[in-house]
Every structure is written in structure tokens, then in C-alpha cells.
Design a protein around this motif. Structure first.
Motif, short mmCIF file in Angstrom:
data_model
loop_
_atom_site.label_atom_id
_atom_site.label_comp_id
_atom_site.label_asym_id
_atom_site.label_seq_id
_atom_site.Cartn_x
_atom_site.Cartn_y
_atom_site.Cartn_z
N ILE A 174 0.84 -1.38 -0.02
CA ILE A 174 0.10 -0.11 -0.03
C ILE A 174 0.87 1.17 0.01
N SER A 175 0.61 1.97 -0.90
CA SER A 175 1.43 3.40 -1.00
C SER A 175 0.41 4.48 -0.27
N PHE A 176 0.93 5.31 0.80
CA PHE A 176 0.12 6.22 1.25
C PHE A 176 1.13 7.73 1.79
N THR B 296 8.93 0.99 3.59
CA THR B 296 9.70 2.21 3.19
C THR B 296 9.25 3.55 3.05
N PHE B 297 10.00 4.31 3.30
CA PHE B 297 9.25 6.04 3.35
C PHE B 297 10.36 6.96 2.98
N ASP B 298 9.97 8.01 2.48
CA ASP B 298 10.80 9.14 2.14
C ASP B 298 10.68 10.27 3.07
N GLU B 299 11.65 10.96 3.52
CA GLU B 299 11.66 12.08 4.49
C GLU B 299 12.07 13.32 4.01
N ALA C 26 12.60 23.09 8.74
CA ALA C 26 13.34 24.29 9.11
C ALA C 26 14.02 24.10 10.55
N ASP C 27 13.45 23.29 11.39
CA ASP C 27 14.01 23.04 12.85
C ASP C 27 14.94 21.68 12.63
N GLY C 28 15.03 21.17 11.50
CA GLY C 28 15.93 20.09 11.14
C GLY C 28 15.18 18.67 11.65
N HIS C 29 13.79 18.61 11.84
CA HIS C 29 13.20 17.45 12.13
C HIS C 29 12.79 16.65 10.81
N ALA C 30 13.02 15.42 10.66
CA ALA C 30 12.61 14.83 9.53
C ALA C 30 11.19 14.35 9.61
N ARG C 31 10.46 14.59 8.50
CA ARG C 31 9.34 14.00 8.63
C ARG C 31 8.78 13.18 7.04
N PRO C 32 8.34 12.18 7.35
CA PRO C 32 7.81 11.30 6.28
C PRO C 32 6.93 11.98 5.15
N LEU C 33 7.24 12.04 3.98
CA LEU C 33 6.39 12.52 2.77
C LEU C 33 5.54 11.38 2.41
N GLY C 34 6.16 10.32 1.75
CA GLY C 34 5.29 9.40 1.37
C GLY C 34 5.78 7.92 1.72
N ALA C 35 4.93 6.94 1.92
CA ALA C 35 5.53 5.65 2.34
C ALA C 35 4.85 4.47 1.78
#
Length: 285
Positions: A92-94, A155-158, A162-171
Motif C-alpha cells: 500500500i502506498s500512502f 519504506t518511506f521518504d523523508e 526548518a528545525d531539522g526534524h525529519a518528516r515522512p512525505l510518502g510511504a
């Protein structure tokens, strides 16, 4: 850019409200920890000889019943596709944001932030590492042993803010074949659950709701509900608590009356082992 073949092997998740579904067999046997941390192994043998052994391939804590929210979401997505007469792919892509909003992993204002993303990644890692060995889906093959992880692949893309926190874009998440067949097979083995389930903060309450939904049903065919002994519940929960402490927690859950759509009633049982009766309560729907 993904290839045409990769696109065919992906099911793109639906955005918005999707009717919730849970795996019927996983609602009745211990498959995750009901404690928030610190559990590394569960072993259970059911009344018909069914067996479950849960460990972590990373030698760390096994997945929790809160982590399992992500699996419930995936089951619900696959089931929605099946009900539209589609054959969804096992992967599943989300967008993690959409997933977390739908299972209420957000703050009181409905916002999803860095804390929620870290929780999401940690949960996925535990699910990916949690190994299940079981014989509970027997059907006509009495001694069928199956071995799988709660999430086969993730798997996910991050991107860093601006604060340097990594957030997943897609998974992407790949559901194990054991669960996938339960949702998409000719003998669908899923049950609807209420969205109120995600509001339960107690692991014991979540366990009791899922067990009641599995066995007490909607009250049509079993108006008297279903009863389990306290000791059976202790074993089924996979809890590491001493039995005396578990029984005390169980009585608190009965008194609190927080289980959606079901009432819990303590009754006398054989050999000084009290019973818990779970009964559908229509007015709470």
C-alpha cells in the motif's frame, strides 16, 4: 520515478473515512503486547490446541496494541478495495499524514507534528520486527504452522523541516500474506469495528473490546453475549501481570464501563475462577 511494474504492484490508499475492519482471528488470540513497553515474548495455547509464539527479530520489545492501529488501517484499506470489487496489491502506498489523521494519531487540535511522526516510525519498526509463529488459521489443515512478521516491508521518504526534524512525505507498507489472505480471500475473515476504539487509552480496554466484538458480536444470534473465565482472559491477553493484579485491573475495567457498544459483567464461575460476560449494548452504537 517508479516503473510501470512497480506501479502495478502498489495499491494507492484511499483518503478520507474508510470503514474500519480488523482481522477476526487476531481479535481472539494474543498477537501484540497490551503493555506500552517492555514485553519481549508471548506464548499462548488456545482451548483447541492453537498456538501462538511472538518474538522480536531485533531482540527488542514486540509491537504493542497501539502500534497495531497501523495494521488495522491497512486491513481497512484493503477491505475497502475488495468491497469495490477490486483486487488490491499487497503493498500500500500512502501519505503518513493521512494515515495518522484517520486513526487519530494527532493532538487535541487535530494536528500531526514531529512527535506523531516519530511515534509512527517507531511503531512501524516494531511491527516490522515482530515475528508471529502460529497455528490458529487451521481450517482443514489441522497442523498448519505459519510464520510471518506483522509488517513484511516498510519504506518511506523523508524531508527535514526548518528545525531539522525529519518528516515522512510518502510511504509504502507491505502486509504479510497471512493477513492479506484473510482480507482478500474467498473466506473473508474480517469484522467491522467502531472508530471509538482509537479513543481507548488502556491496553486492557482495547483487548476487551476486540475480544467482545469477535465473540459477543452484534447481539442478534447470542443475546446473552459470551463469557470467559478471568484466567482464560489473563492467558489470552498475553499480559505479564500477575494473575491477581490482572484480575484487579479487570474489575476496574468492568466498573469504568469504557468499552464501546458492550457491557461487561462479572459472574461466578467454577473452582473460584470468576467469569466475565461480554454483552452487546445496542444503545451505545
Amino acid at each position: 520515478m517508479s516503473t510501470a511494474r512497480e506501479q502495478l504492484d502498489l495499491f494507492v490508499a484511499l483518503v478520507g473515512d474508510v470503514p474500519l475492519r480488523d482481522d477476526k482471528e487476531m481479535m481472539s488470540a494474543p498477537m501484540v503486547s497490551i503493555a506500552k513497553r517492555g514485553q519481549r515474548r508471548i506464548e499462548w495455547e488456545g482451548p483447541s490446541g492453537q498456538q501462538v509464539v511472538i518474538t522480536s527479530t531485533e531482540g527488542d520489545d514486540i509491537a504493542t496494541i497501539w502500534d497495531f492501529d497501523l495494521v488495522i488501517w491497512a486491513i481497512s484499506q484493503l477491505n475497502a478495495a475488495v468491497e469495490r470489487d477490486e483486487t488490491p496489491a499487497q503493498t500500500i502506498s500512502f501519505r503518513p499524514y493521512d494515515l495518522m489523521k484517520s486513526i487519530r494519531w494527532c493532538d487535541s487540535m487535530g494536528r500531526v507534528g514531529g512527535r506523531e511522526y516519530e511515534r509512527f516510525k517507531a511503531a512501524m519498526n516494531r511491527l516490522r520486527a515482530t515475528r508471529i509463529r502460529t497455528t490458529i488459521r487451521r481450517h482443514d489443515r489441522k497442523d498448519r504452522h505459519e510464520d510471518f512478521n506483522l509488517v513484511s516491508d516498510f519504506t518511506f521518504d523523508e524531508i527535514k523541516d526548518a528545525d531539522g526534524h525529519a518528516r515522512p512525505l510518502g510511504a509504502q507498507i507491505t502486509i504479510p500474506t497471512w493477513i492479506y489472505r484473510a482480507v482478500t480471500g474467498s473466506r473473508k475473515e474480517v469484522l467491522s469495528i467502531t472508530p471509538l476504539y482509537f479513543d481507548l487509552t488502556s491496553g486492557l480496554d482495547r483487548f476487551l473490546y476486540r475480544l467482545a466484538r469477535r465473540h459477543a458480536g452484534n447481539g442478534l444470534n447470542n443475546s446473552d453475549g459470551w463469557a470467559f473465565s478471568f484466567r482464560d482472559l489473563h492467558r489470552r491477553s498475553g499480559s505479564q501481570m500477575r494473575y491477581a493484579d490482572f484480575a484487579k485491573a479487570l474489575r476496574k475495567a468492568i466498573a469504568a464501563e469504557k468499552i464501546p457498544t458492550y457491557e461487561l459483567i462479572e459472574e461466578g464461575g467454577a473452582n473460584s475462577d470468576p467469569l466475565l460476560r461480554m454483552r452487546y449494548r445496542k444503545l451505545l452504537l
